[in-house]
Design an enzyme around this catalytic site. Structure first.
Site, PDB file in Angstrom:
ATOM      1  N   ARG A 223       0.836  -1.188   0.000  1.00  0.00           N
ATOM      2  CA  ARG A 223       0.000   0.000   0.000  1.00  0.00           C
ATOM      3  C   ARG A 223       0.877   1.248   0.000  1.00  0.00           C
ATOM      4  NH1 ARG A 223      -3.335  -2.894  -1.619  1.00  0.00           N
ATOM      5  NH2 ARG A 223      -5.399  -3.362  -0.758  1.00  0.00           N
ATOM      6  N   HIS A 271      -0.694  -0.589  -9.920  1.00  0.00           N
ATOM      7  CA  HIS A 271      -1.393  -1.486  -8.980  1.00  0.00           C
ATOM      8  C   HIS A 271      -1.824  -2.777  -9.689  1.00  0.00           C
ATOM      9  CE1 HIS A 271      -3.762  -1.554  -4.979  1.00  0.00           C
ATOM     10  NE2 HIS A 271      -3.591  -2.792  -5.418  1.00  0.00           N
TER      11      HIS A 271
HETATM   12  P1  NDP Z   1      -2.067 -11.309   5.414  1.00  0.00           P
HETATM   13  O1  NDP Z   1      -3.109 -10.720   6.285  1.00  0.00           O
HETATM   14  O2  NDP Z   1      -2.142 -12.776   5.101  1.00  0.00           O
HETATM   15  O3  NDP Z   1      -0.616 -11.037   6.044  1.00  0.00           O
HETATM   16  C1  NDP Z   1      -0.294  -9.849   6.669  1.00  0.00           C
HETATM   17  C2  NDP Z   1       1.110  -9.983   7.272  1.00  0.00           C
HETATM   18  O4  NDP Z   1       1.517  -8.704   7.767  1.00  0.00           O
HETATM   19  C3  NDP Z   1       1.171 -10.955   8.450  1.00  0.00           C
HETATM   20  O5  NDP Z   1       2.371 -11.696   8.399  1.00  0.00           O
HETATM   21  C4  NDP Z   1       1.180 -10.015   9.667  1.00  0.00           C
HETATM   22  O6  NDP Z   1       1.849 -10.522  10.812  1.00  0.00           O
HETATM   23  C5  NDP Z   1       1.956  -8.854   9.116  1.00  0.00           C
HETATM   24  N1  NDP Z   1       1.675  -7.623   9.869  1.00  0.00           N
HETATM   25  C6  NDP Z   1       0.490  -6.965  10.005  1.00  0.00           C
HETATM   26  N2  NDP Z   1       0.638  -5.885  10.800  1.00  0.00           N
HETATM   27  C7  NDP Z   1       1.928  -5.856  11.164  1.00  0.00           C
HETATM   28  C8  NDP Z   1       2.703  -4.995  11.992  1.00  0.00           C
HETATM   29  N3  NDP Z   1       2.160  -3.933  12.601  1.00  0.00           N
HETATM   30  N4  NDP Z   1       4.009  -5.286  12.175  1.00  0.00           N
HETATM   31  C9  NDP Z   1       4.575  -6.370  11.578  1.00  0.00           C
HETATM   32  N5  NDP Z   1       3.903  -7.229  10.767  1.00  0.00           N
HETATM   33  C10 NDP Z   1       2.596  -6.966  10.576  1.00  0.00           C
HETATM   34  O7  NDP Z   1      -2.060 -10.457   4.053  1.00  0.00           O
HETATM   35  P2  NDP Z   1      -1.697 -10.942   2.569  1.00  0.00           P
HETATM   36  O8  NDP Z   1      -0.348 -11.545   2.599  1.00  0.00           O
HETATM   37  O9  NDP Z   1      -2.813 -11.717   1.986  1.00  0.00           O
HETATM   38  O10 NDP Z   1      -1.679  -9.517   1.815  1.00  0.00           O
HETATM   39  C11 NDP Z   1      -0.757  -8.525   2.193  1.00  0.00           C
HETATM   40  C12 NDP Z   1      -1.086  -7.200   1.533  1.00  0.00           C
HETATM   41  O11 NDP Z   1      -0.754  -7.196   0.144  1.00  0.00           O
HETATM   42  C13 NDP Z   1      -2.552  -6.787   1.525  1.00  0.00           C
HETATM   43  O12 NDP Z   1      -2.984  -6.311   2.773  1.00  0.00           O
HETATM   44  C14 NDP Z   1      -2.557  -5.697   0.466  1.00  0.00           C
HETATM   45  O13 NDP Z   1      -2.260  -4.452   1.068  1.00  0.00           O
HETATM   46  C15 NDP Z   1      -1.413  -6.088  -0.464  1.00  0.00           C
HETATM   47  N6  NDP Z   1      -1.879  -6.495  -1.799  1.00  0.00           N
HETATM   48  C16 NDP Z   1      -1.456  -5.775  -2.896  1.00  0.00           C
HETATM   49  C17 NDP Z   1      -1.822  -6.158  -4.157  1.00  0.00           C
HETATM   50  C18 NDP Z   1      -1.266  -5.471  -5.359  1.00  0.00           C
HETATM   51  O14 NDP Z   1      -1.662  -5.804  -6.477  1.00  0.00           O
HETATM   52  N7  NDP Z   1      -0.352  -4.539  -5.206  1.00  0.00           N
HETATM   53  C19 NDP Z   1      -2.716  -7.301  -4.381  1.00  0.00           C
HETATM   54  C20 NDP Z   1      -3.061  -8.013  -3.173  1.00  0.00           C
HETATM   55  C21 NDP Z   1      -2.666  -7.604  -1.935  1.00  0.00           C
HETATM   56  P3  NDP Z   1       1.307 -11.842  11.584  1.00  0.00           P
HETATM   57  O15 NDP Z   1       1.631 -12.994  10.637  1.00  0.00           O
HETATM   58  O16 NDP Z   1       2.117 -11.911  12.810  1.00  0.00           O
HETATM   59  O17 NDP Z   1      -0.160 -11.645  11.779  1.00  0.00           O
HETATM   60  C1  OXD Z   2      -5.762  -6.344  -2.932  1.00  0.00           C
HETATM   61  C2  OXD Z   2      -5.294  -5.418  -3.934  1.00  0.00           C
HETATM   62  O1  OXD Z   2      -5.638  -6.037  -1.752  1.00  0.00           O
HETATM   63  O2  OXD Z   2      -5.631  -5.599  -5.120  1.00  0.00           O
HETATM   64  O3  OXD Z   2      -6.254  -7.420  -3.284  1.00  0.00           O
HETATM   65  O4  OXD Z   2      -4.551  -4.486  -3.636  1.00  0.00           O
END
Ligand code: NDP
Ligand code: OXD
Length: 308
Positions: A223, A271
């Site tokens: 993001r 994106h």
């Molecule tokens: P998940 O919810 O599966 O994973 C999130 C991870 O972030 C977890 O490992 C979590 O830790 C960690 N985390 C959250 N908050 C913190 C913090 N404060 N400090 C340290 N670690 C933290 O998400 P996904 O992997 O499915 O997706 C990740 C992101 O990718 C989405 O939220 C989105 O923003 C982005 N995205 C972007 C896309 C694009 O096309 N650019 C498409 C799809 C997604 P813990 O394991 O300990 O809970």
């Molecule tokens: C998602 C994205 O979060 O597209 O799936 O960014």
């Protein structure tokens, strides 16, 4: 009574989504929003507030993507309703490809050679092994975990940072805020795979990015609001950062006059790191609806307090 599903694809064409839901949950009646019909479930991306007015009867809401930051303000209108998100459904492979391309570009000095080409400079730099490059992955969830595992399997030295620090084979895991500085200190390439929450907003700013070794590459696939753009641009100009590969931005679409478009050390994509694929997403939503209807547990439920 048939199951009813309210559909909104961020204002885009819903035809591929309707077709995919017809294939995977033919017993459901799908209503395109806007409509006043009662619905049991909603499957939405970037919904306007009006979509949830009078919808307290929804059994669950599905975000048609992995991130849920766009959903949280509107979910306040539906207190007590479950929010579920897409887990992988074809996105992890796309993320792995994008991340690998960025890391290979760093390792093979493609950003440097692109700059040299603009100046017609024929300068060769030494070869480097994959293992000599330490890559840090911020966030080790469904997508970040897949990226970290794939990079480690390809031979890079990989470390990861998450909130709770669950172990991941082949990856040196750092947990929580206290370990963040040590984590950053070794990362030649930093890949952002975090959700946007109050704890992660503006996380990547001068104070944190200067912990990376000189010449590091930032790859942001998560993001835009994680990054303080002015700090990023200044660190690129000062040479502390060697390159940035950015798929996401504070404002999207990125404004035509934004300096990131034309910076010689920045790669901009719109994106697209991992697109939601209607077929895979509809299959997953259909399966979860069936489980909920049978009173069975489902994965991918968002912790509304944690924000992801
Ligand atoms: P998940 O919810 O599966 O994973 C999130 C991870 O972030 C977890 O490992 C979590 O830790 C960690 N985390 C959250 N908050 C913190 C913090 N404060 N400090 C340290 N670690 C933290 O998400 P996904 O992997 O499915 O997706 C990740 C992101 O990718 C989405 O939220 C989105 O923003 C982005 N995205 C972007 C896309 C694009 O096309 N650019 C498409 C799809 C997604 P813990 O394991 O300990 O809970
Ligand atoms: C998602 C994205 O979060 O597209 O799936 O960014």
């Amino acid at each position: 009574m048939p199951l009813t599903l309210l559909l909104h694809a961020g204002g885009g064409d819903t035809t591929p989504w309707r077709d995919a839901f017809a294939r995977h949950i033919p017993e459901a009646v799908v209503h395109d929003w806007p409509c006043d019909d009662v619905a049991d479930y909603a499957a939405v991306w970037a919904p306007p507030r009006a979509l949830f007015e009078g919808r307290a009867g929804l059994r669950a809401v599905f975000s048609l993507g992995a991130g849920v930051d766009h959903m949280l303000p509107v979910m306040e209108m539906l207190r007590g309703t479950r929010l579920l998100r897409i887990e992988d459904a074809g996105m992890a492979d796309q993320m792995v490809e994008y991340a690998l391309h960025g890391v290979l570009s760093h390792q093979r000095r493609m950003f440097t050679y692109a700059a040299q080409q603009r100046g017609r400079a024929w300068v060769r730099h030494p070869a480097r092994s994959r293992a000599s490059v330490t890559v840090g992955v911020l966030g080790l969830g469904v997508l970040g975990g897949a990226v970290a595992r794939a990079l480690a399997a390809f031979g890079y030295t990989v470390r990861g940072w998450s909130r709770r620090g669950a172990p991941l084979e082949g990856v040196a895991v750092y947990a929580g805020d206290a370990a963040f500085g040590d984590f950053l200190a070794g990362c030649e390439v930093l890949i952002d795979m975090l959700p946007l929450t109050p704890a992660t907003e503006n996380l990547l700013r001068r104070e944190t990015l200067t912990r990376l070794p000189r010449g590091a590459t930032l790859i942001n696939l998560a993001r835009g609001r994680h990054v303080v753009d002015d700090d990023l641009l200044a660190l690129l100009d000062e040479g502390h950062l060697g390159a940035a590969v950015l798929d996401v931005f504070r404002g999207e679409p990125l404004a035509a006059e934004h300096p990131l478009w034309s910076h010689p050390r920045v790669v901009v994509t719109p994106h697209v790191a991992a697109l939601s694929l209607p077929d895979g997403c509809a299959a997953q939503v259909a399966e979860k609806i069936r489980r909920i209807e049978r009173g069975l547990p489902v994965t991918g439920e968002v912790d509304l307090d944690a924000g992801y």
